[in-house]
Design an enzyme around this catalytic site. Structure first.
Site, PDB file in Angstrom:
ATOM      1  N   PRO B  90       0.819  -1.213   0.000  1.00 38.85           N
ATOM      2  CA  PRO B  90       0.000   0.000   0.000  1.00 38.85           C
ATOM      3  C   PRO B  90       0.857   1.269   0.000  1.00 38.85           C
ATOM      4  O   PRO B  90       1.988   1.268   0.474  1.00 38.85           O
ATOM      5  CB  PRO B  90      -0.820  -0.122   1.286  1.00 38.85           C
ATOM      6  CG  PRO B  90      -0.108  -1.113   2.137  1.00 38.85           C
ATOM      7  CD  PRO B  90       0.626  -2.034   1.214  1.00 38.85           C
ATOM      8  N   VAL B  91       0.292   2.304  -0.561  1.00 41.22           N
ATOM      9  CA  VAL B  91       0.999   3.584  -0.679  1.00 41.22           C
ATOM     10  C   VAL B  91       0.971   4.324   0.654  1.00 41.22           C
ATOM     11  O   VAL B  91      -0.081   4.424   1.293  1.00 41.22           O
ATOM     12  CB  VAL B  91       0.327   4.451  -1.768  1.00 41.22           C
ATOM     13  CG1 VAL B  91       0.958   5.840  -1.820  1.00 41.22           C
ATOM     14  CG2 VAL B  91       0.423   3.773  -3.132  1.00 41.22           C
ATOM     15  N   ALA B  93       2.037   3.727   3.675  1.00 42.41           N
ATOM     16  CA  ALA B  93       1.591   2.990   4.855  1.00 42.41           C
ATOM     17  C   ALA B  93       2.775   2.516   5.691  1.00 42.41           C
ATOM     18  O   ALA B  93       2.656   1.631   6.512  1.00 42.41           O
ATOM     19  CB  ALA B  93       0.734   1.803   4.439  1.00 42.41           C
ATOM     20  N   GLY B  94       3.939   3.098   5.432  1.00 39.44           N
ATOM     21  CA  GLY B  94       5.115   2.696   6.203  1.00 39.44           C
ATOM     22  C   GLY B  94       5.767   1.438   5.664  1.00 39.44           C
ATOM     23  O   GLY B  94       6.581   0.818   6.341  1.00 39.44           O
ATOM     24  N   GLY B  96       7.386   1.378   2.621  1.00 38.57           N
ATOM     25  CA  GLY B  96       8.441   1.706   1.670  1.00 38.57           C
ATOM     26  C   GLY B  96       8.026   1.668   0.209  1.00 38.57           C
ATOM     27  O   GLY B  96       8.841   1.350  -0.661  1.00 38.57           O
ATOM     28  N   ALA B  99      10.250   3.954  -2.262  1.00 39.97           N
ATOM     29  CA  ALA B  99      11.587   3.428  -2.591  1.00 39.97           C
ATOM     30  C   ALA B  99      11.458   2.215  -3.506  1.00 39.97           C
ATOM     31  O   ALA B  99      12.260   2.040  -4.431  1.00 39.97           O
ATOM     32  CB  ALA B  99      12.333   3.056  -1.311  1.00 39.97           C
ATOM     33  N   ASP B 140      14.477   2.632   3.813  1.00 37.13           N
ATOM     34  CA  ASP B 140      13.606   2.164   2.729  1.00 37.13           C
ATOM     35  C   ASP B 140      14.427   1.810   1.499  1.00 37.13           C
ATOM     36  O   ASP B 140      14.180   0.793   0.836  1.00 37.13           O
ATOM     37  CB  ASP B 140      12.600   3.264   2.347  1.00 37.13           C
ATOM     38  CG  ASP B 140      11.578   3.503   3.433  1.00 37.13           C
ATOM     39  OD1 ASP B 140      11.835   3.123   4.585  1.00 37.13           O
ATOM     40  OD2 ASP B 140      10.522   4.097   3.139  1.00 37.13           O
TER      41      ASP B 140
END
Lengths: 305, 305
Positions: B90-91, B93-94, B96, B99, B140
């Site tokens: 997911p974008v 959301a922690g 990465g 990266a 990341d």
């Protein structure tokens, strides 16, 4: 029947520092306006009754032994007394009910007998707390005897603890018993076992000790918002030690949603009580109501400086 | 149309040490089997599409600027390419995603152009991460490029971070996105503000750093039970920093009830994802199902050593 003598002892709450206190760090605790009232007169009784918020029982086992030992220090025999103790705090919930009971009974016995002094009272209470808890920290006893907010630190060499009064602003505290209490000895043992397994635990004790020190400073500065924030931090650190449980987490969430300045478990954890600090009267009532809806027994205390 | 080139980049999870890593303590992270796949061929396109688990968007703003800058390093112009990136994590959301996207596109561009080397890829990714995150930690990027479990520590003097591979046993990880993600920059700022207000925060960073160090040792010893216990401790310490939220607390409780070895938030907190370690296949599935019932998007990863 003769004249009746009454004695009172205070319950206690730990505001900061449980568990780390076992490892030599400072804790902050307070004596409560509620605790225990003992009422005795000369007479004769087959038994000694203890009333408490959830019921009533006849003293037996260690409680009976403690009561006998306490009154004996004032030249009295329990069988030649007629009386009872009324506990205003729940039994075994981390609120110092046993020390409150011992102080109340010792003071009543002192008044009735006209013998012994403050030192005798302390000795009688130490004896009783030793019976109840084995090697007790002394926090409960200090609170039960003296009340007020105080900082407590064990002496590393095994001598008497350091107890310093803390000048605090008026504190509106709400306490709920959210689960049956775990054994303090077992919770302390479980944290000690964690410390054996995980070397990082020492750093958590250090952090709790620093939070307690900052908490004392915040109390002395009269900064209730800081006191609450530090209670929240302390709760996270206690969770890191594994002594929080889902009911405690839920009580914390409910209190924060209701506007508590801070909230944490109080005592050894694994069950027992949570304490919330209310910023004002209305919020304190909202916290109380939110907890009562869940069916938990709730106690409110206003500690005046 | 010509031949298409594909490139892959990995997503990441922080297993131990978020927030303390900002203050110079070691963290442990891993690259994921899922991340991003970029597919490009020579052609012509008015736009560059990014597909992700929750939908699809045309690159614009910083994403478009990053994509242009990445392919330019390989002598390509985005307008003369036909392609897309598919994100598997997911974008924002922690995990990465940015990266992973940058690494995937750089590798695809390198293959298509036949120009540039690993160093060029790294530079292109650094450029993109700088655009997305300002001064990025580099965790990341390391995960997206290399994968595997690794220890990460910032250089106090501002030089490149220390990155050391960690030999870990097979890890069954379950990740749920339990709430919209908070801004990492804002969460880091909120923890920094706490550290300004409360001197005890330094001791909490120290404790988190020690938990990360112990976590690395537990991974290297193949002791999954210890890894899980340390994840739980880490979660309590993150809660003490104020970056957990009720949905994260609930996800942790559900995972523990389902038998997780350990569970914690991953990333900056305040929202976003939680990661649980499953002791075995069946328990991992139970954690996954318990979370899916709550309607959270769930991802499972098995990291082989």
């Amino acid at each position: 029947m003769g004249e009746a003598a009454e004695g009172r002892g205070r319950g206690k709450l730990i505001l900061f520092g449980e568990h780390a206190v076992v490892h030599g760090y400072a804790a902050v605790a307070c004596g409560l306006p509620l605790g225990a009232v003992a009422c005795v007169r000369r007479g004769h009784s087959e038994s000694f009754r203890v009333d408490h918020p959830a019921g009533s029982f006849e003293a037996e086992g260690k409680v009976l032994e403690a009561a006998r030992g306490i009154v004996a220090r004032f030249g009295l025999r329990l069988e030649e007394l007629d009386g009872f103790v009324r506990l205003e705090v729940p039994v075994g919930a981390g609120m110092g009910s046993s020390a409150a009971l011992a102080v109340a009974l010792a003071r009543a016995a002192q008044k009735l007998s006209g013998r012994g002094d403050a030192q005798t009272v302390e000795e009688a209470v130490s004896f009783a707390e030793g019976l109840f808890h084995g090697k007790a920290s002394g926090i409960d006893q200090s609170a039960a005897l003296g009340g007020g907010v105080f900082a407590f630190k064990r002496d590393g060499a095994g001598g008497p603890p350091t107890i310093e009064p803390v000048r605090a602003p008026t504190l509106r505290l709400v306490v709920a018993q959210v689960a049956p209490s775990a054994s303090t000895a077992e919770m302390v043992a479980s944290v000690s076992a964690l410390a054996e397994r995980r070397s990082s635990t020492a750093a958590i004790f250090e952090a709790i000790g620093q939070v307690a020190t900052e908490g004392r400073q915040a109390l002395e500065a009269g900064d209730l918002q800081a006191v609450g924030e530090l209670m929240n931090i302390n709760q996270g650190l206690l969770a890191a030690l594994g002594v929080s449980i889902p009911a405690i987490d839920e009580a914390c969430r409910l209190a924060r949603d209701a506007g508590a300045s801070g909230v944490k478990l109080t005592g050894a954890g694994g069950g027992g009580c949570v304490v919330a600090l209310g910023p004002d009267e209305a919020t304190t009532r909202a916290i109380q109501e939110g907890w009562e809806v869940r069916g938990w027994p709730v106690y409110t205390f206003t500690l005046e400086s």
